[in-house]
Scaffold this motif. Structure first.
Motif, PDB file in Angstrom:
ATOM      1  N   ILE A  21      -1.223   4.537   4.579  1.00  0.00           N
ATOM      2  CA  ILE A  21      -0.987   3.838   5.844  1.00  0.00           C
ATOM      3  C   ILE A  21      -0.876   4.847   6.980  1.00  0.00           C
ATOM      4  O   ILE A  21      -1.452   4.650   8.054  1.00  0.00           O
TER       5      ILE A  21
ATOM      6  N   PRO B  80      -8.077  -3.209   0.193  1.00  0.00           N
ATOM      7  CA  PRO B  80      -6.979  -2.246   0.069  1.00  0.00           C
ATOM      8  C   PRO B  80      -7.199  -1.084   1.045  1.00  0.00           C
ATOM      9  O   PRO B  80      -8.335  -0.730   1.361  1.00  0.00           O
ATOM     10  N   VAL B  81      -6.107  -0.491   1.503  1.00  0.00           N
ATOM     11  CA  VAL B  81      -6.177   0.547   2.531  1.00  0.00           C
ATOM     12  C   VAL B  81      -7.031   1.738   2.094  1.00  0.00           C
ATOM     13  O   VAL B  81      -7.810   2.280   2.878  1.00  0.00           O
TER      14      VAL B  81
ATOM     15  N   ALA C  22       0.839  -1.203   0.000  1.00  0.00           N
ATOM     16  CA  ALA C  22       0.000   0.000   0.000  1.00  0.00           C
ATOM     17  C   ALA C  22       0.873   1.251   0.000  1.00  0.00           C
ATOM     18  O   ALA C  22       2.051   1.207   0.381  1.00  0.00           O
TER      19      ALA C  22
ATOM     20  N   THR D  20       1.311  -5.753   1.667  1.00  0.00           N
ATOM     21  CA  THR D  20       0.331  -5.914   0.594  1.00  0.00           C
ATOM     22  C   THR D  20      -0.839  -4.952   0.786  1.00  0.00           C
ATOM     23  O   THR D  20      -1.280  -4.730   1.906  1.00  0.00           O
ATOM     24  N   ASP D  21      -1.320  -4.416  -0.307  1.00  0.00           N
ATOM     25  CA  ASP D  21      -2.487  -3.539  -0.241  1.00  0.00           C
ATOM     26  C   ASP D  21      -3.743  -4.364  -0.487  1.00  0.00           C
ATOM     27  O   ASP D  21      -4.478  -4.157  -1.443  1.00  0.00           O
ATOM     28  N   GLY D  22      -3.944  -5.334   0.380  1.00  0.00           N
ATOM     29  CA  GLY D  22      -5.120  -6.177   0.293  1.00  0.00           C
ATOM     30  C   GLY D  22      -4.797  -7.564  -0.220  1.00  0.00           C
ATOM     31  O   GLY D  22      -3.759  -7.801  -0.837  1.00  0.00           O
TER      32      GLY D  22
ATOM     33  N   TYR E 125      -0.341  -3.864   5.572  1.00  0.00           N
ATOM     34  CA  TYR E 125      -0.449  -2.956   4.431  1.00  0.00           C
ATOM     35  C   TYR E 125       0.910  -2.527   3.884  1.00  0.00           C
ATOM     36  O   TYR E 125       1.013  -2.148   2.720  1.00  0.00           O
ATOM     37  N   ARG E 126       1.945  -2.615   4.674  1.00  0.00           N
ATOM     38  CA  ARG E 126       3.298  -2.351   4.163  1.00  0.00           C
ATOM     39  C   ARG E 126       3.771  -3.491   3.264  1.00  0.00           C
ATOM     40  O   ARG E 126       4.644  -3.305   2.422  1.00  0.00           O
TER      41      ARG E 126
END
Length: 146
Positions: free
Chosen positions: A44, A79-80, A39, A65-67, A62-63
């Motif tokens: 974040i 996703p964030v 993400a 993977t963005d979902g 989130y660092r």
């Protein structure tokens, strides 16, 4: 916060991390797993600022993977940006932050005390299941793939 432990190939105990579990899920051959790139750092930071009860494991997720979608179609961690957009101004956002959903529609949330919970959307969004951490939740999801 309770963390699961496992033995690596030399028998040394180590703590499972979000990244470890995502890698195990990705290597699981019988299910399709969609893991997105990391993400945006700004998003974040915005999540951390707006929802200070969100634990570091969720921010670490989130660092990495963005979902993710586990067992497509299946459990999804949003996703964030979708999390931030979906909850913006929500009355429930002071009690919990929705970060995903199960394939049958029940939301996955971070509670105000930093736990991960599955809410029953058909019974007033009551807590059905609760995990001490995101690692515990992901470990249960991984075991369900077997």
């Amino acid at each position: 916060m309770k963390k699961r432990q496992s033995k690596n190939f030399k028998g040394v105990m180590h703590m499972k991390t979000v990244e470890d579990l995502l890698m195990q899920m990705e290597e699981h051959s019988s299910y399709r797993i969609d893991i997105h790139p990391p993400a945006d750092a700004k998003a974040i930071s915005e999540m951390k600022k707006n929802y200070p009860f969100v634990p570091s494991q969720v921010l670490d997720f989130y660092r990495v993977t963005d979902g993710v979608e586990i067992g497509v179609p299946g459990t999804e961690v949003y996703p964030v940006r979708k999390v931030l957009r979906y909850t913006d101004g929500s009355a429930a956002s002071s009690r919990w932050l929705e970060i995903g959903a199960m394939s049958f529609g029940d939301p996955i949330v971070v509670t105000a005390d930093g736990k991960i919970a599955l809410l029953d959307h058909e019974n007033g969004y009551t807590v059905q299941l609760e995990w001490d951490s995101l690692v515990d939740f992901l470990a249960d999801e991984l075991s369900a793939l077997d």
